[in-house]
Design a protein around this motif. Structure first.
Motif, PDB file in Angstrom:
ATOM      1  N   VAL A 153       0.809  -1.216   0.000  1.00  0.00           N
ATOM      2  CA  VAL A 153       0.000   0.000   0.000  1.00  0.00           C
ATOM      3  C   VAL A 153       0.850   1.278   0.000  1.00  0.00           C
ATOM      4  CG1 VAL A 153      -1.924   1.207   1.102  1.00  0.00           C
ATOM      5  CG2 VAL A 153      -1.712  -1.280   1.373  1.00  0.00           C
ATOM      6  N   PRO A 154       1.257   1.760  -1.187  1.00  0.00           N
ATOM      7  CA  PRO A 154       1.778   3.124  -1.240  1.00  0.00           C
ATOM      8  C   PRO A 154       0.595   4.099  -1.148  1.00  0.00           C
ATOM      9  CG  PRO A 154       1.715   2.185  -3.434  1.00  0.00           C
ATOM     10  CD  PRO A 154       1.261   1.100  -2.479  1.00  0.00           C
ATOM     11  N   HIS A 155       0.851   5.401  -1.258  1.00  0.00           N
ATOM     12  CA  HIS A 155      -0.237   6.363  -1.068  1.00  0.00           C
ATOM     13  C   HIS A 155      -0.102   7.583  -1.959  1.00  0.00           C
ATOM     14  CE1 HIS A 155       2.158   9.336   1.252  1.00  0.00           C
ATOM     15  NE2 HIS A 155       2.863   8.261   1.573  1.00  0.00           N
ATOM     16  N   THR A 156      -1.183   8.325  -2.049  1.00  0.00           N
ATOM     17  CA  THR A 156      -1.185   9.561  -2.813  1.00  0.00           C
ATOM     18  C   THR A 156      -0.361  10.626  -2.090  1.00  0.00           C
ATOM     19  OG1 THR A 156      -3.200  10.322  -1.697  1.00  0.00           O
ATOM     20  CG2 THR A 156      -3.485   9.120  -3.778  1.00  0.00           C
ATOM     21  N   ARG A 157       0.096  11.590  -2.849  1.00  0.00           N
ATOM     22  CA  ARG A 157       0.868  12.731  -2.331  1.00  0.00           C
ATOM     23  C   ARG A 157       2.073  12.302  -1.499  1.00  0.00           C
ATOM     24  NH1 ARG A 157      -1.279  16.917   0.506  1.00  0.00           N
ATOM     25  NH2 ARG A 157      -2.953  15.797   1.540  1.00  0.00           N
ATOM     26  N   CYS A 158       2.744  11.244  -1.946  1.00  0.00           N
ATOM     27  CA  CYS A 158       3.934  10.730  -1.262  1.00  0.00           C
ATOM     28  C   CYS A 158       5.159  11.529  -1.696  1.00  0.00           C
ATOM     29  CB  CYS A 158       4.124   9.249  -1.598  1.00  0.00           C
ATOM     30  SG  CYS A 158       5.547   8.486  -0.780  1.00  0.00           S
ATOM     31  N   ALA A 159       5.963  11.940  -0.744  1.00  0.00           N
ATOM     32  CA  ALA A 159       7.150  12.753  -1.042  1.00  0.00           C
ATOM     33  C   ALA A 159       8.135  12.019  -1.941  1.00  0.00           C
ATOM     34  CB  ALA A 159       7.836  13.187   0.246  1.00  0.00           C
ATOM     35  N   VAL A 192      -1.994 -11.818  -2.456  1.00  0.00           N
ATOM     36  CA  VAL A 192      -1.212 -10.584  -2.479  1.00  0.00           C
ATOM     37  C   VAL A 192      -1.957  -9.556  -3.317  1.00  0.00           C
ATOM     38  CG1 VAL A 192       1.023  -9.531  -3.027  1.00  0.00           C
ATOM     39  CG2 VAL A 192       0.917 -11.945  -2.338  1.00  0.00           C
ATOM     40  N   GLY A 193      -2.209  -8.392  -2.737  1.00  0.00           N
ATOM     41  CA  GLY A 193      -2.892  -7.324  -3.459  1.00  0.00           C
ATOM     42  C   GLY A 193      -2.109  -6.037  -3.430  1.00  0.00           C
ATOM     43  N   GLY A 194      -2.249  -5.265  -4.493  1.00  0.00           N
ATOM     44  CA  GLY A 194      -1.622  -3.951  -4.583  1.00  0.00           C
ATOM     45  C   GLY A 194      -2.683  -2.868  -4.536  1.00  0.00           C
ATOM     46  N   PHE A 195      -2.506  -1.912  -3.646  1.00  0.00           N
ATOM     47  CA  PHE A 195      -3.496  -0.862  -3.410  1.00  0.00           C
ATOM     48  C   PHE A 195      -2.785   0.488  -3.344  1.00  0.00           C
ATOM     49  CE2 PHE A 195      -4.602  -4.793  -1.400  1.00  0.00           C
ATOM     50  CZ  PHE A 195      -5.967  -4.954  -1.584  1.00  0.00           C
ATOM     51  N   VAL A 196      -3.520   1.563  -3.601  1.00  0.00           N
ATOM     52  CA  VAL A 196      -3.019   2.910  -3.320  1.00  0.00           C
ATOM     53  C   VAL A 196      -3.989   3.540  -2.336  1.00  0.00           C
ATOM     54  CG1 VAL A 196      -2.523   5.194  -4.246  1.00  0.00           C
ATOM     55  CG2 VAL A 196      -1.859   3.163  -5.546  1.00  0.00           C
ATOM     56  N   ILE A 219      18.603   7.985  -1.241  1.00  0.00           N
ATOM     57  CA  ILE A 219      17.191   8.341  -1.159  1.00  0.00           C
ATOM     58  C   ILE A 219      16.535   7.711  -2.377  1.00  0.00           C
ATOM     59  CG2 ILE A 219      15.481  10.189  -1.175  1.00  0.00           C
ATOM     60  CD1 ILE A 219      17.596  11.982   0.189  1.00  0.00           C
ATOM     61  N   HIS A 220      15.685   6.739  -2.124  1.00  0.00           N
ATOM     62  CA  HIS A 220      15.075   5.985  -3.221  1.00  0.00           C
ATOM     63  C   HIS A 220      13.727   6.583  -3.589  1.00  0.00           C
ATOM     64  CE1 HIS A 220      17.871   3.204  -1.203  1.00  0.00           C
ATOM     65  NE2 HIS A 220      18.183   2.912  -2.441  1.00  0.00           N
ATOM     66  N   VAL A 221      13.687   7.275  -4.711  1.00  0.00           N
ATOM     67  CA  VAL A 221      12.445   7.882  -5.167  1.00  0.00           C
ATOM     68  C   VAL A 221      11.674   6.898  -6.042  1.00  0.00           C
ATOM     69  CG1 VAL A 221      13.337  10.235  -5.036  1.00  0.00           C
ATOM     70  CG2 VAL A 221      13.513   8.974  -7.178  1.00  0.00           C
ATOM     71  N   VAL A 222      10.407   7.188  -6.246  1.00  0.00           N
ATOM     72  CA  VAL A 222       9.529   6.365  -7.065  1.00  0.00           C
ATOM     73  C   VAL A 222       9.124   7.204  -8.270  1.00  0.00           C
ATOM     74  CG1 VAL A 222       7.327   5.144  -7.131  1.00  0.00           C
ATOM     75  CG2 VAL A 222       8.699   5.124  -5.037  1.00  0.00           C
ATOM     76  N   ALA A 223       9.660   6.876  -9.441  1.00  0.00           N
ATOM     77  CA  ALA A 223       9.375   7.654 -10.644  1.00  0.00           C
ATOM     78  C   ALA A 223       7.954   7.402 -11.160  1.00  0.00           C
ATOM     79  CB  ALA A 223      10.400   7.332 -11.734  1.00  0.00           C
ATOM     80  N   ASP A 224       7.504   6.157 -11.070  1.00  0.00           N
ATOM     81  CA  ASP A 224       6.162   5.785 -11.547  1.00  0.00           C
ATOM     82  C   ASP A 224       5.538   4.888 -10.483  1.00  0.00           C
ATOM     83  OD1 ASP A 224       4.007   4.321 -12.726  1.00  0.00           O
ATOM     84  OD2 ASP A 224       4.815   4.708 -14.724  1.00  0.00           O
ATOM     85  N   GLN A 225       4.591   5.419  -9.731  1.00  0.00           N
ATOM     86  CA  GLN A 225       4.028   4.692  -8.601  1.00  0.00           C
ATOM     87  C   GLN A 225       3.306   3.416  -9.028  1.00  0.00           C
ATOM     88  OE1 GLN A 225       1.107   6.687  -6.000  1.00  0.00           O
ATOM     89  NE2 GLN A 225       2.577   6.344  -4.359  1.00  0.00           N
ATOM     90  N   ASP A 226       2.573   3.443 -10.138  1.00  0.00           N
ATOM     91  CA  ASP A 226       1.874   2.235 -10.602  1.00  0.00           C
ATOM     92  C   ASP A 226       2.857   1.149 -11.027  1.00  0.00           C
ATOM     93  OD1 ASP A 226      -0.774   3.068 -10.136  1.00  0.00           O
ATOM     94  OD2 ASP A 226      -0.842   4.139 -12.057  1.00  0.00           O
ATOM     95  N   GLU A 227       3.920   1.557 -11.713  1.00  0.00           N
ATOM     96  CA  GLU A 227       4.951   0.595 -12.126  1.00  0.00           C
ATOM     97  C   GLU A 227       5.658   0.004 -10.906  1.00  0.00           C
ATOM     98  OE1 GLU A 227       9.201   1.155 -14.201  1.00  0.00           O
ATOM     99  OE2 GLU A 227       7.512   1.719 -15.497  1.00  0.00           O
ATOM    100  N   ALA A 228       5.973   0.846  -9.925  1.00  0.00           N
ATOM    101  CA  ALA A 228       6.633   0.378  -8.701  1.00  0.00           C
ATOM    102  C   ALA A 228       5.726  -0.581  -7.935  1.00  0.00           C
ATOM    103  CB  ALA A 228       7.031   1.560  -7.825  1.00  0.00           C
ATOM    104  N   LEU A 229       4.429  -0.266  -7.869  1.00  0.00           N
ATOM    105  CA  LEU A 229       3.483  -1.142  -7.178  1.00  0.00           C
ATOM    106  C   LEU A 229       3.407  -2.496  -7.865  1.00  0.00           C
ATOM    107  CD1 LEU A 229       1.390  -1.614  -4.964  1.00  0.00           C
ATOM    108  CD2 LEU A 229      -0.310  -0.507  -6.463  1.00  0.00           C
TER     109      LEU A 229
END
Length: 164
Positions: free
Chosen positions: A87-93, A148-152, A119-129
């Motif tokens: 579960v990543p989230h919206t408006r994540c730094a 296993v489920g992927g959610f935002v 510092i590990h950034v996420v360029a594309d949240q859907d791809e990372a998920l």
């Protein structure tokens, strides 16, 4: 130690009402959640669970790191985990800034060089998920019987959006 006095006082009040003494530590609901360290997320509450129901692993961005996989393997084999939510989230730094920008901000706050700090950034949240869910689903020590489920998680509405 004065800077911790408020927290120690709160802990004493918490301990006075603490009623899970002797609990074995398994995930009673069979759930594990990998999510971000963001303080706007309350992992148990967002899925209607309580103390002792789930195993929680938090890190910047809610990524499935080697440490998260270690926790999930232990959870699956030793702690009753049969369902995993990533579960990543919206408006994540870490998903809305570049590595250079975050390093610059840390350097300004620290008053020194931060170029050496990973510092590990996420360029594309859907791809990372999708990558993170795949890591869990294909791990040789996590059986296919584990769901296993992927959610935002939307930090503004409190809603989960199942993507995988």
């Amino acid at each position: 130690m004065d800077s911790f006095d408020d927290l120690i006082a709160a802990n004493e009040a918490y301990a006075a009402a603490h009623d899970v003494s002797g609990f074995d530590g398994v995930a009673r609901a069979g759930v594990a959640i990998v999510t971000c360290m963001d303080s706007r997320i309350q992992p148990l509450e967002m899925v209607g669970l309580g103390l002792g129901d789930a195993k929680i692993f938090r890190n910047p961005g809610g990524r499935v790191t080697p440490q998260a996989l270690e926790a999930l393997v232990l959870g699956v084999h030793l702690l009753n985990v049969s369902r995993v939510l990533v579960v990543p989230h919206t408006r994540c730094a870490v998903a809305s800034n570049t590595e250079a920008e975050l390093r610059r901000r840390v350097a300004e706050s620290a008053g020194g060089d931060a170029s050496w700090q990973p510092i590990h950034v996420v360029a594309d949240q859907d791809e990372a998920l999708a990558e993170d869910v795949r890591k869990v689903r294909t791990h040789p020590l996590i059986p296919d019987t584990v769901q296993v489920g992927g959610f935002v998680y939307d930090v503004d509405t409190g809603l989960l959006d199942q993507r995988l």
